[in-house]
Design a protein around this motif. Structure first.
Motif, PDB file in Angstrom:
ATOM      1  N   GLU A  47       0.822  -1.212   0.000  1.00 18.19           N
ATOM      2  CA  GLU A  47       0.000   0.000   0.000  1.00 18.19           C
ATOM      3  C   GLU A  47       0.853   1.258   0.000  1.00 18.19           C
ATOM      4  OE1 GLU A  47      -3.140   0.078  -0.515  1.00 18.19           O
ATOM      5  OE2 GLU A  47      -3.472  -2.075  -0.348  1.00 18.19           O
ATOM      6  N   ASN A  51       1.390   4.109  -2.935  1.00 20.24           N
ATOM      7  CA  ASN A  51       1.104   5.533  -2.725  1.00 20.24           C
ATOM      8  C   ASN A  51       2.305   6.389  -3.114  1.00 20.24           C
ATOM      9  OD1 ASN A  51      -1.456   5.029  -1.753  1.00 20.24           O
ATOM     10  ND2 ASN A  51      -0.958   5.425   0.386  1.00 20.24           N
ATOM     11  N   TYR A  55       0.989   8.800  -5.896  1.00 24.26           N
ATOM     12  CA  TYR A  55       0.723  10.175  -5.437  1.00 24.26           C
ATOM     13  C   TYR A  55       2.001  10.986  -5.229  1.00 24.26           C
ATOM     14  CZ  TYR A  55      -3.831   8.100  -4.557  1.00 24.26           C
ATOM     15  OH  TYR A  55      -5.017   7.439  -4.693  1.00 24.26           O
ATOM     16  N   GLY A 105      -5.733   2.358   1.883  1.00 24.62           N
ATOM     17  CA  GLY A 105      -4.308   2.041   1.940  1.00 24.62           C
ATOM     18  C   GLY A 105      -3.638   2.496   3.229  1.00 24.62           C
TER      19      GLY A 105
END
Ligand SMILES: Nc1ncnc2c1ncn2[C@@H]1O[C@H](COP(=O)(O)OP(=O)(O)OP(=O)(O)O)[C@@H](O)[C@H]1O
Ligand SMILES: [Mg+2]
Length: 134
Positions: A47, A51, A55, A105
């Motif tokens: 997770e 990310n 992101y 997440g």
């Protein structure tokens, strides 16, 4: 092959996320972690690495095997120099996503480890440190 007790792994593309999982698995085994805890940690790594890639625009996973007199632990730091997270409370709410994810997440990862620290600010990137004790 024994991995060094600390190091860093880049996370830029999908394959790096796969490698981060494999690395976390090997490090957990090296620490003598129970299979159930190893599985939890690897899930959290999935997770957080994702990310970092999606992101954060890519970054790194630093690892450190912590040897204390009474216990051993594995600490992983996910860091990027992306946009950061403006509303941390919102980001740590089950089901909230700024994209098209499930928004589970961060909250999921937090539940799967012993220690979870998130350090971020808009324009300052994001750092998430997790620790699992053996
Ligand atoms: N490294 C990061 N940099 C910037 N924003 C981030 C970062 N990690 C998480 N976020 C923000 O926090 C939100 C919640 O993250 P979380 O992982 O919980 O959910 P998601 O990635 O949206 O969905 P899921 O992980 O369930 O597929 C993201 O939608 C994103 O806006
Ligand atoms: Mg996510």
């Amino acid at each position: 092959m024994t991995l060094p007790s600390s190091g860093t792994h880049p996370i830029q593309i999908e394959q790096d996320v796969v490698l981060a999982r494999q690395l976390a698995r090997k490090l957990s085994q090296q620490c003598g972690m129970r299979l159930i805890d190893l599985t939890k940690l690897v899930t959290a790594v999935s997770e957080l690495a994702r990310n970092t890639m999606v992101y954060g625009g890519g970054g790194h996973m630093d690892w450190q095997i912590i040897e204390e007199p009474a216990r051993t632990g594995l600490r992983l730091l996910f860091r990027d120099e992306g946009p950061g997270i403006a509303d941390l409370k919102l980001a740590l709410t089950d089901g909230w996503t700024s994209g098209s994810g499930l928004g589970l997440g961060l909250t999921g990862a937090r539940r799967l480890v012993d220690e979870f620290e998130l350090d971020t600010a808009p324009g300052q990137g994001t750092r998430v440190a997790i620790t699992r004790w053996v």
